[in-house]
Design a protein around this motif. Structure first.
Motif, PDB file in Angstrom:
ATOM      1  N   ALA A 461       0.817  -1.215   0.000  1.00 44.33           N
ATOM      2  CA  ALA A 461       0.000   0.000   0.000  1.00 44.33           C
ATOM      3  C   ALA A 461       0.848   1.261   0.000  1.00 44.33           C
ATOM      4  O   ALA A 461       1.959   1.292   0.543  1.00 44.33           O
ATOM      5  N   ARG A 462       0.283   2.291  -0.612  1.00 47.95           N
ATOM      6  CA  ARG A 462       0.966   3.588  -0.601  1.00 47.95           C
ATOM      7  C   ARG A 462       0.939   4.208   0.791  1.00 47.95           C
ATOM      8  O   ARG A 462       1.863   4.908   1.199  1.00 47.95           O
ATOM      9  N   GLU A 463      -0.118   3.914   1.553  1.00 49.58           N
ATOM     10  CA  GLU A 463      -0.280   4.552   2.871  1.00 49.58           C
ATOM     11  C   GLU A 463      -1.114   3.648   3.765  1.00 49.58           C
ATOM     12  O   GLU A 463      -2.101   3.056   3.334  1.00 49.58           O
ATOM     13  N   VAL A 464      -0.691   3.519   5.044  1.00 53.15           N
ATOM     14  CA  VAL A 464      -1.440   2.768   6.056  1.00 53.15           C
ATOM     15  C   VAL A 464      -1.284   3.502   7.384  1.00 53.15           C
ATOM     16  O   VAL A 464      -0.191   3.977   7.724  1.00 53.15           O
ATOM     17  N   ASP A 465      -2.351   3.572   8.128  1.00 55.81           N
ATOM     18  CA  ASP A 465      -2.335   4.231   9.434  1.00 55.81           C
ATOM     19  C   ASP A 465      -1.276   3.576  10.326  1.00 55.81           C
ATOM     20  O   ASP A 465      -1.267   2.351  10.499  1.00 55.81           O
ATOM     21  N   PRO A 466      -0.364   4.375  10.930  1.00 52.95           N
ATOM     22  CA  PRO A 466       0.682   3.789  11.798  1.00 52.95           C
ATOM     23  C   PRO A 466       0.125   2.959  12.944  1.00 52.95           C
ATOM     24  O   PRO A 466       0.738   1.963  13.355  1.00 52.95           O
ATOM     25  N   ALA A 467      -1.010   3.329  13.467  1.00 53.11           N
ATOM     26  CA  ALA A 467      -1.599   2.557  14.575  1.00 53.11           C
ATOM     27  C   ALA A 467      -1.987   1.158  14.108  1.00 53.11           C
ATOM     28  O   ALA A 467      -1.825   0.168  14.845  1.00 53.11           O
ATOM     29  N   LEU A 468      -2.478   1.063  12.885  1.00 53.41           N
ATOM     30  CA  LEU A 468      -2.823  -0.250  12.346  1.00 53.41           C
ATOM     31  C   LEU A 468      -1.566  -1.073  12.089  1.00 53.41           C
ATOM     32  O   LEU A 468      -1.561  -2.296  12.304  1.00 53.41           O
ATOM     33  N   ARG A 469      -0.520  -0.418  11.641  1.00 56.57           N
ATOM     34  CA  ARG A 469       0.759  -1.124  11.469  1.00 56.57           C
ATOM     35  C   ARG A 469       1.231  -1.718  12.792  1.00 56.57           C
ATOM     36  O   ARG A 469       1.690  -2.866  12.851  1.00 56.57           O
ATOM     37  N   ALA A 470       1.126  -0.942  13.848  1.00 60.94           N
ATOM     38  CA  ALA A 470       1.580  -1.409  15.153  1.00 60.94           C
ATOM     39  C   ALA A 470       0.754  -2.610  15.615  1.00 60.94           C
ATOM     40  O   ALA A 470       1.294  -3.576  16.185  1.00 60.94           O
ATOM     41  N   ARG A 471      -0.552  -2.591  15.367  1.00 53.80           N
ATOM     42  CA  ARG A 471      -1.407  -3.720  15.763  1.00 53.80           C
ATOM     43  C   ARG A 471      -1.013  -4.994  15.013  1.00 53.80           C
ATOM     44  O   ARG A 471      -0.978  -6.081  15.594  1.00 53.80           O
ATOM     45  N   LEU A 472      -0.701  -4.854  13.727  1.00 56.21           N
ATOM     46  CA  LEU A 472      -0.296  -6.026  12.946  1.00 56.21           C
ATOM     47  C   LEU A 472       1.068  -6.542  13.391  1.00 56.21           C
ATOM     48  O   LEU A 472       1.311  -7.754  13.416  1.00 56.21           O
ATOM     49  N   ASP A 473       1.975  -5.623  13.722  1.00 55.75           N
ATOM     50  CA  ASP A 473       3.295  -6.052  14.179  1.00 55.75           C
ATOM     51  C   ASP A 473       3.206  -6.847  15.481  1.00 55.75           C
ATOM     52  O   ASP A 473       3.981  -7.788  15.713  1.00 55.75           O
ATOM     53  N   GLU A 474       2.277  -6.469  16.328  1.00 60.55           N
ATOM     54  CA  GLU A 474       2.132  -7.142  17.618  1.00 60.55           C
ATOM     55  C   GLU A 474       1.377  -8.465  17.498  1.00 60.55           C
ATOM     56  O   GLU A 474       1.540  -9.356  18.337  1.00 60.55           O
ATOM     57  N   LEU A 475       0.577  -8.577  16.441  1.00 62.92           N
ATOM     58  CA  LEU A 475      -0.343  -9.708  16.361  1.00 62.92           C
ATOM     59  C   LEU A 475       0.379 -11.051  16.340  1.00 62.92           C
ATOM     60  O   LEU A 475       0.040 -11.971  17.104  1.00 62.92           O
ATOM     61  N   LEU A 476       1.377 -11.203  15.491  1.00 62.32           N
ATOM     62  CA  LEU A 476       2.044 -12.493  15.351  1.00 62.32           C
ATOM     63  C   LEU A 476       2.910 -12.842  16.555  1.00 62.32           C
ATOM     64  O   LEU A 476       3.344 -13.994  16.693  1.00 62.32           O
ATOM     65  N   ASN A 477       3.192 -11.871  17.385  1.00 64.96           N
ATOM     66  CA  ASN A 477       3.972 -12.140  18.599  1.00 64.96           C
ATOM     67  C   ASN A 477       3.084 -12.418  19.807  1.00 64.96           C
ATOM     68  O   ASN A 477       3.572 -12.579  20.926  1.00 64.96           O
ATOM     69  N   THR A 478       1.783 -12.437  19.573  1.00 68.56           N
ATOM     70  CA  THR A 478       0.836 -12.667  20.663  1.00 68.56           C
ATOM     71  C   THR A 478       0.859 -14.136  21.089  1.00 68.56           C
ATOM     72  O   THR A 478       0.920 -15.035  20.246  1.00 68.56           O
ATOM     73  N   THR A 479       0.852 -14.375  22.374  1.00 70.35           N
ATOM     74  CA  THR A 479       0.744 -15.744  22.900  1.00 70.35           C
ATOM     75  C   THR A 479      -0.681 -15.952  23.393  1.00 70.35           C
ATOM     76  O   THR A 479      -1.277 -15.058  24.003  1.00 70.35           O
ATOM     77  N   SER A 480      -1.203 -17.128  23.096  1.00 71.54           N
ATOM     78  CA  SER A 480      -2.592 -17.393  23.457  1.00 71.54           C
ATOM     79  C   SER A 480      -2.723 -18.858  23.854  1.00 71.54           C
ATOM     80  O   SER A 480      -1.988 -19.730  23.363  1.00 71.54           O
ATOM     81  N   ASP A 481      -3.689 -19.131  24.732  1.00 65.94           N
ATOM     82  CA  ASP A 481      -3.994 -20.501  25.134  1.00 65.94           C
ATOM     83  C   ASP A 481      -5.178 -21.058  24.361  1.00 65.94           C
ATOM     84  O   ASP A 481      -5.489 -22.248  24.488  1.00 65.94           O
ATOM     85  N   ASP A 482      -5.805 -20.200  23.575  1.00 69.18           N
ATOM     86  CA  ASP A 482      -6.969 -20.627  22.800  1.00 69.18           C
ATOM     87  C   ASP A 482      -6.494 -21.373  21.550  1.00 69.18           C
ATOM     88  O   ASP A 482      -5.795 -20.795  20.712  1.00 69.18           O
ATOM     89  N   PRO A 483      -6.839 -22.654  21.376  1.00 72.15           N
ATOM     90  CA  PRO A 483      -6.380 -23.406  20.194  1.00 72.15           C
ATOM     91  C   PRO A 483      -6.805 -22.762  18.877  1.00 72.15           C
ATOM     92  O   PRO A 483      -6.045 -22.767  17.904  1.00 72.15           O
ATOM     93  N   ASP A 484      -8.012 -22.221  18.827  1.00 69.57           N
ATOM     94  CA  ASP A 484      -8.471 -21.587  17.592  1.00 69.57           C
ATOM     95  C   ASP A 484      -7.644 -20.344  17.277  1.00 69.57           C
ATOM     96  O   ASP A 484      -7.327 -20.070  16.109  1.00 69.57           O
ATOM     97  N   GLU A 485      -7.320 -19.586  18.325  1.00 65.87           N
ATOM     98  CA  GLU A 485      -6.504 -18.387  18.107  1.00 65.87           C
ATOM     99  C   GLU A 485      -5.094 -18.770  17.658  1.00 65.87           C
ATOM    100  O   GLU A 485      -4.516 -18.128  16.761  1.00 65.87           O
ATOM    101  N   ILE A 486      -4.534 -19.818  18.256  1.00 69.19           N
ATOM    102  CA  ILE A 486      -3.198 -20.281  17.861  1.00 69.19           C
ATOM    103  C   ILE A 486      -3.207 -20.745  16.406  1.00 69.19           C
ATOM    104  O   ILE A 486      -2.314 -20.418  15.624  1.00 69.19           O
ATOM    105  N   ARG A 487      -4.239 -21.503  16.036  1.00 65.57           N
ATOM    106  CA  ARG A 487      -4.346 -21.982  14.657  1.00 65.57           C
ATOM    107  C   ARG A 487      -4.479 -20.813  13.690  1.00 65.57           C
ATOM    108  O   ARG A 487      -3.898 -20.816  12.597  1.00 65.57           O
ATOM    109  N   LEU A 488      -5.239 -19.793  14.085  1.00 63.78           N
ATOM    110  CA  LEU A 488      -5.406 -18.611  13.240  1.00 63.78           C
ATOM    111  C   LEU A 488      -4.071 -17.917  13.011  1.00 63.78           C
ATOM    112  O   LEU A 488      -3.698 -17.594  11.872  1.00 63.78           O
TER     113      LEU A 488
END
Length: 653
Positions: A461-488
């Motif tokens: 993309a030519r432009e993306v809101d920095p706050a949304l970038r930060a949310r995506l950067d954090e997403l894959l580093n999230t730890t979860s005990d929910d099997p569905d969330e882990i699979r996602l």
């Protein structure tokens, strides 16, 4: 001589006359008749002698000698090359189902046609349509690499495979002296379309190669047959004979083959290239020709060709009314995307563009516009009165171009973030826009398809809101005990890591462009008891790969599935320059490999290269590894070893 004698006698008579005049003065005015007669005689003789040459001179002495004959100019290399370039500089589209209304330059759209040595039998059984045969994978090379003086090549390929374009482009490259290296520098291309010269070849007294080539209309007498024959006699030419199969009658084709053989015998030091469809060559083979088959385009070549072709067509077709044509074609592409169509009936296409035509070009009927766009090459008639864009990417690109400035269309992209059919259109739009609304919708949808699209938007993309970038950067580093969330999250990581692919054939089979990254394998290993770690020089057990693929395919719900390539697919990928062939080995397996470990193996580009041969960096590390692994033994044996050996070890370390 008579001329000079007459002048002497006249001069003598004048001398006598002068003497008479002097004598008269000195003799008291009396005339001396003896001197007068003498002067008269000299005058008459002089006049007769002067007149004599005019009566006895030969006619040849009256006519001035003709000027020396000017040497006739037989040819100019510069003029020959200039005319050759003019003749082959434009793209010839004979044989294409769709004839473009506009003439394109060869260099605008040319993609390298690659060749491979094959037997005639193998070529004849290959239709050139669909995926190639498993044994068809082999080393691909350009025509220039096969050309050599005194060699005859038969280039065989299916209709539309690029044989004529190859012949014309080869001539153009030689004219411009590109790529052919010093061996072919200075050679002249001689290009003949056999369909145009069959009458001269089949006559009672067939013309020779030099005579027929020099009489080509495009040369317009720029060189003579003698001039061209001198170059052929010296072995200074590459003779390109295109379209043997286009001599329709089989008996005539046999005579043309014999004529080619005769010319090859007459000019044995030149390179000869004859192109044909396999069926037209099989019954009329050249006895001394090496057979080369035109290879299928790789996915990269197809993409490059389509991009160049339609960019050129669009540029030529839009001259003067670019916005109007763009707008109308984009409306049709958007209509087809909304209905998930690749082909559309003519009546439906006319309804789709009628409204926009009335606003932008009211004098043009929908039927006339569709005919115009078909001639330009933007639309193809896939079946009778069913039109579609030549490639899905073109349809997606045109649809994406209609989104900017239309909130309702952008909203449709937002609503379809979980639909894989809209992925490329959305990314093409995002490249020129603020993709924040789409990324936000992806985060809300929280599906593998949507989140992988969100990460792709970050890159495209030519432009993306920095706050949304930060949310995506954090997403894959999230730890979860929910099997569905882990699979996602695992599915998003896998989709992101494996999103770059190459097409292997026309059936939709694609191969990943990059190896499985360590991060993705680590995610798999965290859910299994596997301690295998893939990497340079590492080998994996069949069970490791089988379990990894089972885990990977369980992450997606959109029908996508992954497997190892077959040995032929792996060879095709390596030979198509999709990977660095000199340092790449691909795991490959047959269909039943999961239950039979012997069916799995590593495929390399060179069959003689052992898949487990160490790389240079591994060899360079061997001395240090040996010393490290023998350190304990050396320390144990230190009291028994001479001091020189211990000193050597310290120096090496």
């Amino acid at each position: 001589m008579l001329k000079y004698l007459g002048r002497a006698l006249i001069a003598a008579s004048l001398t006598v006359a002068a003497g008479v005049a002097v004598n008269q003065i000195l003799n008291n005015g009396k005339l001396s008749w003896s001197w007068g007669y003498l002067a008269f005689v000299f005058t008459v003789l002089g006049g007769l002698v002067q007149a004599a040459p005019q009566t006895v001179r030969s006619p040849s002495e009256d006519v001035p000698p003709p000027p020396p004959a000017r040497r006739r100019r037989t040819g100019s290399r510069r003029e020959y090359l200039r005319r050759m370039r003019s003749a082959v500089d434009q793209m010839e589209t004979i044989g294409l189902v769709t004839q473009a209304e506009f003439v394109l330059r060869t260099r605008q759209v040319y993609v390298d046609v690659m060749l491979r040595p094959r037997t005639v039998t193998d070529v004849v059984t290959d239709t050139g349509i669909g995926p190639g045969p498993a044994e068809g994978a082999g080393r691909r090379a350009s025509l220039a690499s096969f050309l050599a003086g005194g060699r005859m090549l038969a280039v065989l390929g299916a209709a539309g495979s690029g044989k004529t374009t190859l012949a014309r482009h080869t001539a153009l490259e030689m004219v411009e002296r590109r790529r052919f290296g010093w061996r072919h520098r200075g050679r002249l291309p001689v290009l003949l379309y056999l369909r145009d010269h069959a009458a001269s070849v089949l006559g009672d007294e067939p013309g020779g190669l030099a005579q027929i080539a020099a009489a080509a209309p495009w040369l317009n007498g720029a060189v003579t047959a003698e001039w061209l024959e001198q170059r052929l006699d010296r072995g200074q030419c590459v003779v390109l004979l295109d379209g043997l199969d286009e001599v329709a009658d089989a008996r005539h084709r046999s005579r043309v083959v014999q004529w080619i053989e005769d010319q090859y015998s007459r000019y044995p030091d030149n390179a000869f290239v004859v192109t044909s469809r396999p069926g037209g060559y099989d019954g009329n083979r050249l006895s001394r020709a090496d057979v080369l088959q035109v290879q299928r385009f790789t996915s990269r070549q197809i993409r490059d060709f389509l991009h160049a072709w339609y960019q050129a067509i669009e540029h030529r077709s839009r001259e003067g009314d670019a916005r109007e044509i763009d707008r109308i074609v984009q409306e049709l592409a958007w209509y087809m995307m909304r209905r998930n169509l690749r082909d559309v009936p003519a009546e439906e296409a006319e309804r789709a563009i009628r409204t926009v035509l009335q606003r932008t070009a009211p004098d043009v009927s929908p039927e006339a516009f569709l005919r115009y766009v078909r001639r330009s090459g933007l639309l193809l008639e896939h079946q009778y009165r069913h039109y579609g864009f030549a490639h899905l990417t073109l349809q997606e690109y045109l649809a994406a171009a209609l989104v900017p400035g239309h909130a309702s269309r952008r909203q449709l992209l937002v609503e379809n973030v979980s639909d894989p059919a809209w992925r490329e259109t959305t990314l093409l739009w995002a490249a020129r826009a603020d993709a924040s609304p789409v990324v936000e919708a992806c985060l809300e949808a929280r599906t593998v398809t949507a989140l992988s699209l969100a990460y792709a938007c970050l890159d495209e993309a030519r432009e993306v809101d920095p706050a949304l970038r930060a949310r995506l950067d954090e997403l894959l580093n999230t730890t979860s005990d929910d099997p569905d969330e882990i699979r996602l999250l695992d599915g998003v990581a896998a989709a992101r890591a494996l999103q770059d692919t190459h097409a292997l054939d026309d059936t939709g089979t694609r191969i990943c462009a990059h190896p499985v990254p360590d991060e993705l394998w680590a995610r798999y290993a965290s859910h299994s008891d596997s301690d295998a770690v893939p990497g340079p020089g590492a080998d994996l057990w069949t069970s490791d790969i089988s379990r990894f693929l089972a885990w990977l395919n369980g992450l997606f719900g959109d029908g996508a599935s992954y497997r190892l390539p077959s040995p032929s697919e792996a060879s095709q990928a390596l030979d198509s320059d999709l990977y660095p062939a000199d340092r790449t080995g691909l795991y490959a397996a047959e269909d039943d490999w999961a239950t039979n470990a012997d069916r799995e193996r590593i495929v390399t580009a060179d069959p003689d290269l052992h898949p487990h041969r160490p790389a240079r960096w591994q060899i360079a590390a061997y001395p240090e590894l040996i010393l490290n692994h023998t350190h304990f033994i050396i320390r144990m044996l230190a009291p028994l070893l001479p001091g020189d050996l211990l000193a050597t070890r310290r120096v090496c370390r």
